[in-house]
Write an enzyme that holds these catalytic residues in place. Structure first.
Site, PDB file in Angstrom:
ATOM      1  N   GLN A  19     -15.701  23.922 -29.424  1.00  0.00           N
ATOM      2  CA  GLN A  19     -16.440  23.223 -28.373  1.00  0.00           C
ATOM      3  C   GLN A  19     -17.522  24.141 -27.831  1.00  0.00           C
ATOM      4  O   GLN A  19     -17.242  25.287 -27.450  1.00  0.00           O
ATOM      5  CB  GLN A  19     -15.499  22.793 -27.235  1.00  0.00           C
ATOM      6  CG  GLN A  19     -16.209  21.860 -26.257  1.00  0.00           C
ATOM      7  CD  GLN A  19     -15.315  21.324 -25.144  1.00  0.00           C
ATOM      8  OE1 GLN A  19     -15.618  21.493 -23.970  1.00  0.00           O
ATOM      9  NE2 GLN A  19     -14.219  20.684 -25.504  1.00  0.00           N
ATOM     10  N   PRO A  55     -23.121  16.711 -23.391  1.00  0.00           N
ATOM     11  CA  PRO A  55     -23.886  15.898 -24.349  1.00  0.00           C
ATOM     12  C   PRO A  55     -25.026  15.122 -23.690  1.00  0.00           C
ATOM     13  O   PRO A  55     -26.044  14.859 -24.329  1.00  0.00           O
ATOM     14  CB  PRO A  55     -22.829  14.948 -24.931  1.00  0.00           C
ATOM     15  CG  PRO A  55     -21.744  14.898 -23.894  1.00  0.00           C
ATOM     16  CD  PRO A  55     -21.714  16.267 -23.298  1.00  0.00           C
ATOM     17  N   SER A  79     -25.668  16.887 -18.566  1.00  0.00           N
ATOM     18  CA  SER A  79     -25.173  16.661 -17.203  1.00  0.00           C
ATOM     19  C   SER A  79     -25.826  15.450 -16.533  1.00  0.00           C
ATOM     20  O   SER A  79     -25.958  15.415 -15.305  1.00  0.00           O
ATOM     21  CB  SER A  79     -25.353  17.914 -16.336  1.00  0.00           C
ATOM     22  OG  SER A  79     -24.735  19.008 -16.946  1.00  0.00           O
ATOM     23  N   SER A 127     -13.798  27.799 -27.628  1.00  0.00           N
ATOM     24  CA  SER A 127     -14.979  27.291 -26.937  1.00  0.00           C
ATOM     25  C   SER A 127     -15.830  28.462 -26.471  1.00  0.00           C
ATOM     26  O   SER A 127     -15.293  29.494 -26.056  1.00  0.00           O
ATOM     27  CB  SER A 127     -14.528  26.451 -25.734  1.00  0.00           C
ATOM     28  OG  SER A 127     -15.626  25.939 -25.038  1.00  0.00           O
ATOM     29  N   TYR A 173     -11.140  23.546 -14.145  1.00  0.00           N
ATOM     30  CA  TYR A 173     -11.723  22.415 -13.418  1.00  0.00           C
ATOM     31  C   TYR A 173     -10.852  22.148 -12.197  1.00  0.00           C
ATOM     32  O   TYR A 173      -9.780  21.553 -12.283  1.00  0.00           O
ATOM     33  CB  TYR A 173     -11.821  21.150 -14.284  1.00  0.00           C
ATOM     34  CG  TYR A 173     -12.560  21.326 -15.595  1.00  0.00           C
ATOM     35  CD1 TYR A 173     -13.466  22.368 -15.793  1.00  0.00           C
ATOM     36  CD2 TYR A 173     -12.356  20.436 -16.648  1.00  0.00           C
ATOM     37  CE1 TYR A 173     -14.130  22.526 -16.997  1.00  0.00           C
ATOM     38  CE2 TYR A 173     -13.020  20.584 -17.859  1.00  0.00           C
ATOM     39  CZ  TYR A 173     -13.893  21.638 -18.023  1.00  0.00           C
ATOM     40  OH  TYR A 173     -14.539  21.781 -19.224  1.00  0.00           O
ATOM     41  N   TYR A 220     -20.402  20.026 -25.609  1.00  0.00           N
ATOM     42  CA  TYR A 220     -20.269  19.739 -24.171  1.00  0.00           C
ATOM     43  C   TYR A 220     -21.644  19.637 -23.540  1.00  0.00           C
ATOM     44  O   TYR A 220     -22.623  20.072 -24.113  1.00  0.00           O
ATOM     45  CB  TYR A 220     -19.319  20.699 -23.456  1.00  0.00           C
ATOM     46  CG  TYR A 220     -19.733  22.124 -23.220  1.00  0.00           C
ATOM     47  CD1 TYR A 220     -20.691  22.472 -22.264  1.00  0.00           C
ATOM     48  CD2 TYR A 220     -19.113  23.158 -23.908  1.00  0.00           C
ATOM     49  CE1 TYR A 220     -21.023  23.790 -22.007  1.00  0.00           C
ATOM     50  CE2 TYR A 220     -19.436  24.482 -23.663  1.00  0.00           C
ATOM     51  CZ  TYR A 220     -20.399  24.796 -22.716  1.00  0.00           C
ATOM     52  OH  TYR A 220     -20.733  26.096 -22.476  1.00  0.00           O
TER      53      TYR A 220
HETATM   54  P1  NAP Z   1     -22.413  15.305 -19.533  1.00  0.00           P
HETATM   55  O1  NAP Z   1     -21.379  14.627 -20.322  1.00  0.00           O
HETATM   56  O2  NAP Z   1     -23.602  15.861 -20.213  1.00  0.00           O
HETATM   57  O3  NAP Z   1     -22.955  14.350 -18.389  1.00  0.00           O
HETATM   58  C1  NAP Z   1     -22.076  13.534 -17.691  1.00  0.00           C
HETATM   59  C2  NAP Z   1     -22.804  12.889 -16.518  1.00  0.00           C
HETATM   60  O4  NAP Z   1     -23.820  11.992 -17.003  1.00  0.00           O
HETATM   61  C3  NAP Z   1     -21.879  12.003 -15.705  1.00  0.00           C
HETATM   62  O5  NAP Z   1     -21.104  12.759 -14.810  1.00  0.00           O
HETATM   63  C4  NAP Z   1     -22.862  11.085 -15.027  1.00  0.00           C
HETATM   64  O6  NAP Z   1     -23.503  11.818 -13.989  1.00  0.00           O
HETATM   65  C5  NAP Z   1     -23.854  10.825 -16.159  1.00  0.00           C
HETATM   66  N1  NAP Z   1     -23.482   9.678 -17.016  1.00  0.00           N
HETATM   67  C6  NAP Z   1     -22.457   9.596 -17.913  1.00  0.00           C
HETATM   68  N2  NAP Z   1     -22.450   8.412 -18.537  1.00  0.00           N
HETATM   69  C7  NAP Z   1     -23.481   7.715 -18.048  1.00  0.00           C
HETATM   70  C8  NAP Z   1     -23.991   6.412 -18.303  1.00  0.00           C
HETATM   71  N3  NAP Z   1     -23.442   5.601 -19.209  1.00  0.00           N
HETATM   72  N4  NAP Z   1     -25.086   5.996 -17.616  1.00  0.00           N
HETATM   73  C9  NAP Z   1     -25.661   6.803 -16.714  1.00  0.00           C
HETATM   74  N5  NAP Z   1     -25.233   8.047 -16.428  1.00  0.00           N
HETATM   75  C10 NAP Z   1     -24.149   8.502 -17.089  1.00  0.00           C
HETATM   76  O7  NAP Z   1     -21.796  16.508 -18.665  1.00  0.00           O
HETATM   77  P2  NAP Z   1     -20.338  17.018 -18.377  1.00  0.00           P
HETATM   78  O8  NAP Z   1     -19.439  15.925 -17.918  1.00  0.00           O
HETATM   79  O9  NAP Z   1     -20.456  18.219 -17.518  1.00  0.00           O
HETATM   80  O10 NAP Z   1     -19.835  17.505 -19.808  1.00  0.00           O
HETATM   81  C11 NAP Z   1     -18.939  16.740 -20.597  1.00  0.00           C
HETATM   82  C12 NAP Z   1     -17.582  17.383 -20.635  1.00  0.00           C
HETATM   83  O11 NAP Z   1     -17.646  18.598 -21.368  1.00  0.00           O
HETATM   84  C13 NAP Z   1     -17.028  17.832 -19.272  1.00  0.00           C
HETATM   85  O12 NAP Z   1     -16.544  16.756 -18.501  1.00  0.00           O
HETATM   86  C14 NAP Z   1     -15.990  18.807 -19.696  1.00  0.00           C
HETATM   87  O13 NAP Z   1     -14.807  18.126 -20.066  1.00  0.00           O
HETATM   88  C15 NAP Z   1     -16.647  19.471 -20.910  1.00  0.00           C
HETATM   89  N6  NAP Z   1     -17.271  20.784 -20.626  1.00  0.00           N
HETATM   90  C16 NAP Z   1     -16.806  21.879 -21.289  1.00  0.00           C
HETATM   91  C17 NAP Z   1     -17.370  23.120 -21.065  1.00  0.00           C
HETATM   92  C18 NAP Z   1     -16.829  24.316 -21.792  1.00  0.00           C
HETATM   93  O14 NAP Z   1     -17.118  25.458 -21.392  1.00  0.00           O
HETATM   94  N7  NAP Z   1     -16.079  24.121 -22.842  1.00  0.00           N
HETATM   95  C19 NAP Z   1     -18.442  23.267 -20.160  1.00  0.00           C
HETATM   96  C20 NAP Z   1     -18.908  22.134 -19.535  1.00  0.00           C
HETATM   97  C21 NAP Z   1     -18.331  20.892 -19.769  1.00  0.00           C
HETATM   98  P3  NAP Z   1     -24.298  11.172 -12.758  1.00  0.00           P
HETATM   99  O15 NAP Z   1     -23.675   9.844 -12.430  1.00  0.00           O
HETATM  100  O16 NAP Z   1     -24.160  12.200 -11.683  1.00  0.00           O
HETATM  101  O17 NAP Z   1     -25.706  11.040 -13.231  1.00  0.00           O
END
Ligand code: NAP
Length: 313
Positions: free
Chosen positions: A177, A207, A210, A157, A59, A205
């Protein structure tokens, strides 16, 4: 203080709502990120009893770990925070390859320790599988780092079920993960049952897919970041997914909460899932997601949500 949940067989106890930090300095994933906002996400999380931070070498690259490390140091409560990070990407000039060799993982952990400004990493994941390294050997290298106190728990992961089994041959894996959300339920076929049987915490991840499952997107929206290539965000599929989210809104309205709280609470009813790492773009979202812990879903709610997002074969 809120409830704490144990990660696998480790001695790590965390708030079930953590913080994903790929939008904290993750300039290679999201253009135009403001690093001060990123640091504020981490600060807000820790000050509101979110003690589980999920970052990774890639990241940024490097920048998310650095910013997380700066905030934890600034707040001066390292021992209260559970930091998870990941490695496997190796840069050769501009080319990047995945490497799970013991030598590379050992170097990667040292480099993460430096960026995070800490003596130990609470949870270290092999971020992606390579093709060559036997997975139990890769995990063996992490066990050696655990034995000398550089890491406290081991995760993997993006491994297939066979790679996970090989990695866990000696029962050393505490956390898996993988991508899992209401729009992508493939993990229910084999990986979630295996995690349940082997007391491995499964941390999904994406969840909120995005942001798609957070209930604020409209059908006319377009995206210029990693979301523009994601299948859930394409044309008719995007519209269809938003129609499903509207059905979740009915349940949320009945309970006086918002859509993401229902979505996140549903995951916590699934076997093997006891912690979540939603990402955020602003501090309000970080605080807002904690309301998930106030939601109680009935069996009827759980089945209804299951039905709206029918399981994929
Ligand atoms: P996510 O959790 O599915 O979505 C997060 C996005 O949803 C936020 O950036 C925001 O985007 C929106 N959001 C969050 N809370 C909210 C709320 N209460 N109300 C309205 N909108 C809300 O996606 P992610 O952050 O990509 O994934 C979670 C974590 O998983 C990452 O940060 C990372 O640490 C990890 N990850 C790991 C892998 C892996 O390969 N292991 C891959 C991907 C991610 P907007 O404001 O733009 O709408």
């Amino acid at each position: 203080m809120t409830v704490r949940t144990q990660l696998g067989n480790s001695d790590l106890y965390i708030n079930p709502i953590g913080l994903g930090t790929n939008a904290v300095g993750g300039h290679n994933l999201y253009p135009n990120l403001d690093e001060e906002v990123g640091k504020d996400l981490v600060r807000t999380a820790i000050k509101n009893d979110i003690n589980f931070l999920d970052t990774a070498f890639i990241y940024g690259p490097e920048r998310s770990e650095e910013l997380v490390g700066q905030v934890v140091k600034e707040l001066g409560n390292r021992e209260d925070v559970v930091i998870a990070t990941k490695g496997a990407h190796k840069f050769n000039g501009d080319d990047v390859v995945i490497d799970n060799s013991p030598a590379f993982l050992t170097k990667a952990v040292e480099a993460s320790l430096t960026r995070l400004q800490t003596d130990y990493i609470d949870l270290y994941y092999i971020h992606f599988p390579d093709e060559d390294t036997p997975k139990d050997e890769a995990v063996g290298a992490l066990q050696e780092l655990k034995d000398v106190g550089k890491i406290r728990a081991i995760g993997v992961s993006n491994f297939s079920i066979d790679q996970l089994k090989e990695a866990n041959k000696n029962g050393l894996i505490d956390v898996y993960q993988g991508e899992y959300n209401l729009l992508n339920r493939e993990a229910e076929n084999e990986i979630l049952p295996y995690c349940k049987e082997n007391n491995i915490s499964f941390i999904p991840y994406f969840p909120l897919a995005s942001g798609l499952l957070a209930g604020k997107y409209t059908k006319d929206m377009t995206f210029d970041d990693l979301r523009k290539d994601m299948p859930h965000f394409q044309g008719r599929q995007f519209e269809h997914n938003l129609d499903k989210v509207e059905q979740i809104r009915e349940i949320a309205d009945d309970k006086g909460v918002d859509v993401p709280h229902i979505v996140l609470a549903w995951y916590l009813t699934q076997p093997a899932i006891n912690a979540l790492i939603p990402g955020a773009k602003n501090p309000d979202q970080v605080i807002n997601n904690l309301k998930t812990l106030d939601v109680t879903l009935t069996e009827h709610d759980i089945e209804r949500i299951d039905g709206i997002f029918k399981k994929q074969a």
